[in-house]
Design an enzyme around this catalytic site. Structure first.
Site, PDB file in Angstrom:
ATOM      1  N   ASP A  12       0.867  -1.161   0.000  1.00 48.46           N
ATOM      2  CA  ASP A  12       0.000   0.000   0.000  1.00 48.46           C
ATOM      3  C   ASP A  12       0.918   1.228   0.000  1.00 48.46           C
ATOM      4  O   ASP A  12       2.123   1.113   0.247  1.00 48.46           O
ATOM      5  CB  ASP A  12      -0.888  -0.047   1.253  1.00 48.46           C
ATOM      6  CG  ASP A  12      -1.760   1.180   1.405  1.00 48.46           C
ATOM      7  OD1 ASP A  12      -2.392   1.594   0.419  1.00 48.46           O
ATOM      8  OD2 ASP A  12      -1.799   1.741   2.515  1.00 48.46           O
ATOM      9  N   ASP A  14      -0.112   5.141   1.040  1.00 46.91           N
ATOM     10  CA  ASP A  14      -0.343   6.068   2.157  1.00 46.91           C
ATOM     11  C   ASP A  14      -0.413   5.299   3.475  1.00 46.91           C
ATOM     12  O   ASP A  14      -1.217   4.374   3.623  1.00 46.91           O
ATOM     13  CB  ASP A  14      -1.658   6.828   1.960  1.00 46.91           C
ATOM     14  CG  ASP A  14      -1.663   7.672   0.694  1.00 46.91           C
ATOM     15  OD1 ASP A  14      -1.835   8.886   0.805  1.00 46.91           O
ATOM     16  OD2 ASP A  14      -1.498   7.110  -0.401  1.00 46.91           O
ATOM     17  N   ASP A 171      -1.759  -0.797   5.851  1.00 47.07           N
ATOM     18  CA  ASP A 171      -2.098  -0.340   7.203  1.00 47.07           C
ATOM     19  C   ASP A 171      -3.598  -0.243   7.440  1.00 47.07           C
ATOM     20  O   ASP A 171      -4.035   0.313   8.452  1.00 47.07           O
ATOM     21  CB  ASP A 171      -1.462   1.032   7.471  1.00 47.07           C
ATOM     22  CG  ASP A 171      -2.093   2.132   6.630  1.00 47.07           C
ATOM     23  OD1 ASP A 171      -2.258   1.930   5.408  1.00 47.07           O
ATOM     24  OD2 ASP A 171      -2.434   3.197   7.186  1.00 47.07           O
TER      25      ASP A 171
END
Length: 219
Positions: A12, A14, A171
Protein backbone atom coordinates in the site's frame (compact mmCIF):
# COMPACT_ATOMS: atom_id res chain seq x y z
CA UNK A 1 16.11 -15.57 -4.61
CA UNK A 2 15.86 -19.15 -3.28
CA UNK A 3 16.75 -17.94 0.23
CA UNK A 4 13.89 -15.45 0.34
CA UNK A 5 10.65 -16.46 1.99
CA UNK A 6 8.71 -14.36 -0.55
CA UNK A 7 9.44 -13.92 -4.25
CA UNK A 8 7.63 -10.58 -4.53
CA UNK A 9 6.36 -7.81 -2.24
CA UNK A 10 3.50 -5.41 -2.87
CA UNK A 11 2.83 -2.35 -0.76
CA UNK A 12 0.00 0.00 0.00
CA UNK A 13 1.21 3.61 -0.32
CA UNK A 14 -0.34 6.07 2.16
CA UNK A 15 0.41 5.00 5.72
CA UNK A 16 2.72 2.21 4.57
CA UNK A 17 5.54 3.66 2.46
CA UNK A 18 4.69 7.37 2.59
CA UNK A 19 3.48 9.52 5.47
CA UNK A 20 1.01 11.67 3.52
CA UNK A 21 -1.24 12.68 6.44
CA UNK A 22 -0.19 16.32 6.73
CA UNK A 23 -0.80 17.08 3.07
CA UNK A 24 -4.12 15.24 3.03
CA UNK A 25 -5.16 17.02 6.21
CA UNK A 26 -4.20 20.37 4.68
CA UNK A 27 -6.50 19.62 1.74
CA UNK A 28 -9.35 18.80 4.13
CA UNK A 29 -8.81 21.99 6.11
CA UNK A 30 -8.69 24.05 2.92
CA UNK A 31 -12.11 22.73 1.90
CA UNK A 32 -13.54 23.30 5.37
CA UNK A 33 -12.23 26.86 5.38
CA UNK A 34 -14.05 27.58 2.13
CA UNK A 35 -17.32 27.00 3.99
CA UNK A 36 -16.27 28.76 7.22
CA UNK A 37 -16.31 25.46 9.08
CA UNK A 38 -13.87 24.56 11.89
CA UNK A 39 -10.65 22.94 10.75
CA UNK A 40 -9.46 19.59 12.08
CA UNK A 41 -6.39 19.13 14.29
CA UNK A 42 -3.55 16.90 13.12
CA UNK A 43 -4.02 14.30 15.84
CA UNK A 44 -7.65 13.92 14.73
CA UNK A 45 -7.17 13.65 10.95
CA UNK A 46 -3.97 11.59 11.05
CA UNK A 47 -5.55 8.19 11.87
CA UNK A 48 -8.11 8.74 9.08
CA UNK A 49 -5.56 9.60 6.38
CA UNK A 50 -5.65 6.09 4.86
CA UNK A 51 -9.34 6.56 4.11
CA UNK A 52 -8.55 9.19 1.47
CA UNK A 53 -10.69 12.12 0.37
CA UNK A 54 -14.01 10.49 1.15
CA UNK A 55 -13.04 9.45 4.67
CA UNK A 56 -11.43 12.77 5.51
CA UNK A 57 -14.37 14.81 4.20
CA UNK A 58 -16.73 12.65 6.24
CA UNK A 59 -14.58 13.36 9.27
CA UNK A 60 -14.44 17.12 8.71
CA UNK A 61 -18.05 17.73 7.69
CA UNK A 62 -19.52 15.08 10.02
CA UNK A 63 -23.34 15.10 10.01
CA UNK A 64 -23.37 18.28 7.90
CA UNK A 65 -21.92 16.53 4.85
CA UNK A 66 -25.34 15.67 3.39
CA UNK A 67 -26.04 19.41 3.13
CA UNK A 68 -23.32 19.80 0.49
CA UNK A 69 -22.61 18.60 -3.03
CA UNK A 70 -20.29 15.75 -2.10
CA UNK A 71 -18.75 15.19 -5.57
CA UNK A 72 -17.95 18.92 -5.65
CA UNK A 73 -16.32 18.71 -2.21
CA UNK A 74 -14.21 15.78 -3.37
CA UNK A 75 -13.16 17.65 -6.51
CA UNK A 76 -12.16 20.70 -4.44
CA UNK A 77 -10.22 18.45 -2.06
CA UNK A 78 -8.37 16.64 -4.85
CA UNK A 79 -7.60 19.83 -6.78
CA UNK A 80 -6.00 21.41 -3.71
CA UNK A 81 -4.17 18.20 -2.88
CA UNK A 82 -2.83 17.88 -6.42
CA UNK A 83 -1.24 21.33 -6.16
CA UNK A 84 0.34 20.55 -2.75
CA UNK A 85 0.72 16.81 -2.70
CA UNK A 86 4.37 16.65 -1.64
CA UNK A 87 4.64 19.73 0.58
CA UNK A 88 5.14 17.72 3.79
CA UNK A 89 4.89 14.13 2.59
CA UNK A 90 7.89 11.94 3.39
CA UNK A 91 9.00 8.33 3.45
CA UNK A 92 8.60 6.59 6.76
CA UNK A 93 11.85 5.91 8.62
CA UNK A 94 13.51 2.64 7.53
CA UNK A 95 11.48 2.47 4.29
CA UNK A 96 14.43 3.53 2.08
CA UNK A 97 16.57 0.79 3.63
CA UNK A 98 13.78 -1.77 3.18
CA UNK A 99 13.32 -0.95 -0.50
CA UNK A 100 17.07 -0.94 -1.08
CA UNK A 101 17.35 -4.37 0.53
CA UNK A 102 14.64 -5.71 -1.79
CA UNK A 103 16.51 -4.28 -4.77
CA UNK A 104 19.77 -5.86 -3.64
CA UNK A 105 18.10 -9.24 -3.22
CA UNK A 106 16.42 -9.00 -6.64
CA UNK A 107 12.97 -9.25 -5.06
CA UNK A 108 10.49 -7.49 -7.37
CA UNK A 109 8.18 -5.06 -5.59
CA UNK A 110 5.45 -2.60 -6.43
CA UNK A 111 2.62 -0.43 -5.19
CA UNK A 112 -1.12 -1.13 -5.01
CA UNK A 113 -3.04 1.84 -3.63
CA UNK A 114 -6.60 3.15 -3.59
CA UNK A 115 -5.24 6.63 -4.30
CA UNK A 116 -6.35 7.84 -7.76
CA UNK A 117 -3.83 6.82 -10.39
CA UNK A 118 -3.18 10.35 -11.65
CA UNK A 119 -2.27 11.57 -8.14
CA UNK A 120 -0.05 8.56 -7.49
CA UNK A 121 1.71 9.12 -10.81
CA UNK A 122 2.39 12.73 -9.80
CA UNK A 123 3.51 11.86 -6.28
CA UNK A 124 5.94 8.98 -6.79
CA UNK A 125 8.60 10.85 -8.83
CA UNK A 126 9.21 13.11 -5.81
CA UNK A 127 11.02 10.17 -4.20
CA UNK A 128 13.92 8.51 -6.00
CA UNK A 129 13.41 5.38 -3.89
CA UNK A 130 10.40 4.50 -6.07
CA UNK A 131 12.49 4.29 -9.25
CA UNK A 132 12.73 0.51 -8.92
CA UNK A 133 9.03 -0.09 -8.32
CA UNK A 134 7.97 -2.60 -11.00
CA UNK A 135 4.24 -1.92 -10.94
CA UNK A 136 1.80 0.71 -9.74
CA UNK A 137 -1.94 0.10 -9.53
CA UNK A 138 -4.13 3.02 -8.45
CA UNK A 139 -7.61 3.03 -7.02
CA UNK A 140 -9.16 3.74 -10.42
CA UNK A 141 -6.70 1.81 -12.61
CA UNK A 142 -9.01 -1.20 -12.86
CA UNK A 143 -12.71 -1.99 -12.58
CA UNK A 144 -12.26 -2.92 -8.90
CA UNK A 145 -10.30 -1.49 -6.00
CA UNK A 146 -9.30 -2.84 -2.58
CA UNK A 147 -10.71 -4.69 -0.66
CA UNK A 148 -11.35 -6.54 -3.94
CA UNK A 149 -8.37 -8.77 -4.81
CA UNK A 150 -8.24 -7.79 -8.51
CA UNK A 151 -5.64 -4.97 -8.13
CA UNK A 152 -3.30 -7.29 -6.23
CA UNK A 153 -3.74 -10.15 -8.68
CA UNK A 154 -3.07 -7.74 -11.56
CA UNK A 155 0.10 -6.45 -9.88
CA UNK A 156 1.38 -9.95 -9.11
CA UNK A 157 0.89 -10.98 -12.72
CA UNK A 158 2.73 -7.86 -13.86
CA UNK A 159 5.80 -8.61 -11.73
CA UNK A 160 5.69 -12.28 -12.71
CA UNK A 161 5.17 -13.72 -9.23
CA UNK A 162 2.45 -16.18 -8.21
CA UNK A 163 0.08 -14.65 -5.61
CA UNK A 164 0.92 -17.31 -3.02
CA UNK A 165 4.58 -16.28 -3.28
CA UNK A 166 3.74 -12.60 -2.67
CA UNK A 167 3.58 -10.60 0.54
CA UNK A 168 1.17 -7.65 0.65
CA UNK A 169 1.78 -4.93 3.23
CA UNK A 170 -0.76 -2.31 4.26
CA UNK A 171 -2.10 -0.34 7.20
CA UNK A 172 -5.87 -0.69 6.66
CA UNK A 173 -8.31 -3.57 7.03
CA UNK A 174 -9.18 -3.38 3.32
CA UNK A 175 -5.50 -4.05 2.51
CA UNK A 176 -5.48 -7.26 4.52
CA UNK A 177 -8.87 -8.33 3.14
CA UNK A 178 -7.62 -7.79 -0.43
CA UNK A 179 -4.37 -9.65 0.19
CA UNK A 180 -6.08 -12.59 1.85
CA UNK A 181 -8.66 -12.78 -0.93
CA UNK A 182 -5.81 -12.81 -3.47
CA UNK A 183 -4.23 -15.79 -1.65
CA UNK A 184 -1.21 -13.71 -0.64
CA UNK A 185 0.47 -13.54 2.74
CA UNK A 186 -0.41 -10.27 4.46
CA UNK A 187 1.36 -7.97 6.90
CA UNK A 188 -0.06 -5.02 8.82
CA UNK A 189 2.15 -1.92 8.75
CA UNK A 190 1.69 -1.08 12.42
CA UNK A 191 3.60 2.19 11.95
CA UNK A 192 0.85 3.52 9.66
CA UNK A 193 -2.54 5.12 10.23
CA UNK A 194 -3.95 2.69 12.75
CA UNK A 195 -6.96 3.94 14.69
CA UNK A 196 -7.15 3.47 18.46
CA UNK A 197 -10.24 1.31 18.15
CA UNK A 198 -8.70 -1.00 15.53
CA UNK A 199 -8.36 -4.55 16.83
CA UNK A 200 -5.55 -5.76 14.61
CA UNK A 201 -5.86 -9.35 15.82
CA UNK A 202 -9.25 -9.61 14.11
CA UNK A 203 -7.91 -8.55 10.69
CA UNK A 204 -6.56 -12.05 10.01
CA UNK A 205 -3.18 -10.87 8.74
CA UNK A 206 -0.34 -13.37 8.80
CA UNK A 207 1.98 -10.78 10.36
CA UNK A 208 1.78 -7.59 12.36
CA UNK A 209 5.00 -5.65 11.75
CA UNK A 210 6.08 -2.90 14.13
CA UNK A 211 8.55 -1.35 11.66
CA UNK A 212 9.89 -1.64 8.11
CA UNK A 213 13.09 -3.12 9.55
CA UNK A 214 11.08 -5.89 11.25
CA UNK A 215 9.26 -6.44 7.96
CA UNK A 216 12.53 -7.20 6.21
CA UNK A 217 13.20 -10.04 8.64
CA UNK A 218 9.82 -11.53 7.63
CA UNK A 219 10.74 -11.39 3.93
Amino acid sequence: MKNNKYQGVLFDLDGTLLDTANDLGAALNYVLSQFDLPTVEKQVFRPVASDGAQGLLALGFADKITEYDQPALRRMFLDYYEENLAAETCLYPEVPELLQALNERDIPWGIVTNKPEYLTTLLLPNFTEFTHSQVMVGGDSLAERKPHPLPLLHAAEHIGVAPEQCLYVGDALRDIQAGNAANMSTAIAQWGYIKEQDNLATWQAKYISASPEKLLSII
